[in-house]
Design an enzyme around this catalytic site. Structure first.
Site, mmCIF file in Angstrom:
data_model
loop_
_atom_site.group_PDB
_atom_site.id
_atom_site.type_symbol
_atom_site.label_atom_id
_atom_site.label_comp_id
_atom_site.label_asym_id
_atom_site.label_seq_id
_atom_site.Cartn_x
_atom_site.Cartn_y
_atom_site.Cartn_z
ATOM 1 N N ASP A 92 -2.999 34.323 98.240
ATOM 2 C CA ASP A 92 -3.212 35.772 98.361
ATOM 3 C C ASP A 92 -4.434 36.002 99.255
ATOM 4 O O ASP A 92 -5.520 36.333 98.764
ATOM 5 C CB ASP A 92 -3.459 36.383 96.968
ATOM 6 C CG ASP A 92 -2.291 36.121 96.031
ATOM 7 O OD1 ASP A 92 -1.263 36.788 96.167
ATOM 8 O OD2 ASP A 92 -2.414 35.210 95.177
ATOM 9 N N GLU A 111 -1.089 25.762 87.248
ATOM 10 C CA GLU A 111 -2.252 26.434 87.878
ATOM 11 C C GLU A 111 -3.285 26.647 86.764
ATOM 12 O O GLU A 111 -4.380 26.096 86.817
ATOM 13 C CB GLU A 111 -1.808 27.769 88.495
ATOM 14 C CG GLU A 111 -2.938 28.543 89.179
ATOM 15 C CD GLU A 111 -2.501 29.932 89.674
ATOM 16 O OE1 GLU A 111 -1.468 30.436 89.196
ATOM 17 O OE2 GLU A 111 -3.215 30.508 90.526
#
Ligand code: ADE
Ligand code: ZN
Length: 338
Positions: free
Chosen positions: A276, A197
């Site tokens: 999220d 990431e």
């Protein structure tokens, strides 16, 4: 296209339950637990959702999670997310939770797992949404701490399908968790991890070769190493990609430059997820809709992404086939109405 995506049966494979905590619910739960948040209002809190990198986000995310204390809190958080799944035709979801975030504040493992899994059971019955749980280790903490969490999870092993690895990636390579992943696999947990990431392609290699992961969360930086891409394709391992998370955390500067289609063209199996959603401006359907617009993806592309979401889920083969048939039926009916 928007309606096609909204009605498309799909699975969500990369989702942190603590990252679904909407400000309104956060203020409600804080109030009932007599905890004062650093922010005075929902608006003030939302205004703080501007991130330059993963760590900026994590600092706020852990603050938000700190108001969760009781089984009812974990139930309400999970139920609220599962209702959103039902409304978006998310037929199956694989939910990550971070036990250490709560255990370190004195919350019992039992409280966390009971609240989450009771909501999941109710959702299967009342909303017809299935779910599996992924217990994620926090990589900024020590391997020893992860071992303690593994121990505490064992009485609830039947409720947990996999282990994951999340939190601050840079400086915390997968190799730091080699032993606890080996022990987790021995207990029957399927190994998964965030990799690539913000961290380099090297971390993805480590996640594959040392942690022996079966799915890569994010994986964006795999594209920096052609041999790695070939290896991921060869091993038939999927990437759980999160477009709106990537722009919110500056992993990608603009959705138009997102590598999702490049990944598909290279033969990588990718899925679309929200990560999220309360913090990154959209649930899973918004992720599908925005990436479709930005990259001009076709209905066939969207169908492939949804197919991957079931194919690379942790469901058993019969369950996968059940959902894949439902999806195929949907796609065929849509084609016949054009
Ligand atoms: N925890 C919650 N969201 C995360 C992300 N995108 N990367 C790493 N850890 C996380
Ligand atoms: Zn994540």
């Amino acid at each position: 296209m928007k309606v096609f995506i909204e009605n498309l049966p799909k699975a969500e494979l990369h989702l942190h339950i603590e990252g679904t905590f909407e400000p309104e619910l956060m203020f409600n739960i804080a109030q009932r637990n007599s905890i004062e948040l650093k922010y005075k209002s929902v608006e003030e809190l939302k205004a703080a959702y501007q991130f330059d990198c993963l760590q900026d986000f994590l600092d706020i995310y852990y603050q938000g999670a700190s108001v969760l204390l009781t089984e009812q809190d974990f139930y309400d958080l999970t139920w609220s997310y599962l209702e959103k799944c039902a409304a978006q035709n998310v037929r199956h979801t694989e939910i990550m939770f971070d036990p250490q975030t709560h255990i370190h504040r004195g919350v019992l493992f039992e409280t966390i797992i009971n609240g989450i899994s009771k909501a999941c059971n109710d959702a299967k019955e009342k909303l017809n949404v299935s779910s599996l749980l992924i217990m994620s280790y926090l990589r900024h903490l020590t391997e020893e701490d992860a071992f303690k969490t593994l121990q505490q999870s064992l009485p609830y092993k039947h409720l947990i399908t996999a282990v994951g690895l999340d939190s601050s990636e840079k400086g915390n390579p997968p190799s730091k968790f080699a032993k606890v992943f080996e022990a987790s696999a021995k207990e029957g947990y399927i190994p998964l991890a965030h990799a690539g990431e913000e961290g380099p392609a090297e971390y993805v290699w480590e996640a594959l070769d040392i942690l022996k992961i079966k799915r890569i969360d994010h994986g964006n930086n795999s594209l920096q190493d052609e041999d790695l891409v070939k290896e991921i394709v060869k091993r038939d391992i999927a990437l759980t990609v999160c477009p709106l998370s990537n722009t919110a955390l500056c992993v990608v500067d603009n959705l138009k430059n997102h590598p999702l289609k490049t990944m598909m063209n290279k033969g990588l199996k990718v899925t679309v997820n929200s990560d999220d959603p309360a913090y990154f401006g959209g649930q899973v359907n918004k992720n599908y809709i925005e990436i479709q617009k930005a990259l001009n993806l076709t209905k066939e592309d969207m169908y492939e992404l949804a197919k991957n979401s079931f194919q690379y889920s942790l469901l058993d083969e019969d369950e996968k086939q059940f959902y894949l048939r439902e999806l195929e039926q949907y796609y065929k009916n849509d084609n016949s109405t054009i």
